[in-house]
Design a protein around this motif. Structure first.
Motif, PDB file in Angstrom:
ATOM      1  N   ARG A 122       0.847  -1.190   0.000  1.00 54.73           N
ATOM      2  CA  ARG A 122       0.000   0.000   0.000  1.00 54.73           C
ATOM      3  C   ARG A 122       0.888   1.246   0.000  1.00 54.73           C
ATOM      4  N   LEU A 123       0.572   2.204  -0.881  1.00 60.90           N
ATOM      5  CA  LEU A 123       1.278   3.473  -0.965  1.00 60.90           C
ATOM      6  C   LEU A 123       0.287   4.604  -0.711  1.00 60.90           C
ATOM      7  N   VAL A 124       0.749   5.639  -0.035  1.00 59.44           N
ATOM      8  CA  VAL A 124      -0.103   6.769   0.339  1.00 59.44           C
ATOM      9  C   VAL A 124       0.069   7.898  -0.668  1.00 59.44           C
ATOM     10  N   ASP A 125      -1.041   8.488  -1.081  1.00 54.51           N
ATOM     11  CA  ASP A 125      -1.025   9.644  -1.969  1.00 54.51           C
ATOM     12  C   ASP A 125      -0.505  10.843  -1.186  1.00 54.51           C
ATOM     13  N   SER A 126       0.562  11.495  -1.681  1.00 54.69           N
ATOM     14  CA  SER A 126       1.186  12.597  -0.945  1.00 54.69           C
ATOM     15  C   SER A 126       0.271  13.818  -0.838  1.00 54.69           C
ATOM     16  N   VAL A 127      -0.561  14.084  -1.842  1.00 57.52           N
ATOM     17  CA  VAL A 127      -1.481  15.224  -1.771  1.00 57.52           C
ATOM     18  C   VAL A 127      -2.520  14.983  -0.678  1.00 57.52           C
ATOM     19  N   SER A 128      -3.012  13.764  -0.597  1.00 50.51           N
ATOM     20  CA  SER A 128      -3.976  13.400   0.437  1.00 50.51           C
ATOM     21  C   SER A 128      -3.368  13.583   1.828  1.00 50.51           C
ATOM     22  N   LEU A 129      -2.114  13.156   2.003  1.00 46.22           N
ATOM     23  CA  LEU A 129      -1.431  13.323   3.283  1.00 46.22           C
ATOM     24  C   LEU A 129      -1.218  14.803   3.584  1.00 46.22           C
ATOM     25  N   ALA A 130      -0.826  15.581   2.598  1.00 49.27           N
ATOM     26  CA  ALA A 130      -0.617  17.019   2.794  1.00 49.27           C
ATOM     27  C   ALA A 130      -1.907  17.694   3.246  1.00 49.27           C
TER      28      ALA A 130
END
Length: 139
Positions: free
Chosen positions: A47-55
């Motif tokens: 599983r990889l996290v979307d960086s925009v979503s985390l931001a």
């Protein structure tokens, strides 16, 4: 004119997302499971996290509490984090970076924002010394 850097909004491994948000990997997993973070799976199932979503989650202040003793830390540091907001006009720009519990705001030229490819979700490093904040993109 200097060459414009291409910033890549690469998805983040869970450990890196946890490090940037200042929380545990288990917390990031829970955020993914409850839909607070957008994710994708690799061909191998990681599983990889979307960086925009985390931001966006970090900018909303929902990611971490200020750790005990944080006030005693030196201000002369480099803060690795995600760009959460960019406001650009003709000459100047305001860039916000969330690094764990720390929100860093830098004023810089619009040209610098363009050259660095800064936008929400981009991984950046804020160097803080006295009243100056220098923002760079890790190579």
């Amino acid at each position: 004119m200097p060459e414009k850097r291409q910033s890549v909004l690469a998805p983040l491994k869970l450990g890196r997302a946890a490090e940037l948000a200042g929380v545990s990997v288990d917390t990031v997993r829970r955020w993914c499971d409850d839909g607070r973070l957008a994710t994708q799976r690799t061909a191998g199932g990681q599983r990889l996290v979307d960086s925009v979503s985390l931001a966006q989650l970090m900018a909303a202040g929902e990611t971490s509490e200020l750790p005990a003793g944080a006030a005693a830390q030196s201000a002369r540091n480099r803060f690795v984090g995600l760009v959460t907001a960019v406001e650009v006009d003709r000459v100047a720009a305001k860039v916000e970076i969330q690094s764990g519990p720390h929100r860093i705001v830098s004023l810089m030229t619009s040209e610098a924002v363009e050259e660095l490819g800064l936008r929400p979700g981009v991984l950046a490093v804020a160097s803080v010394k006295a009243t100056n904040v220098v923002v760079e993109v890790p190579v």
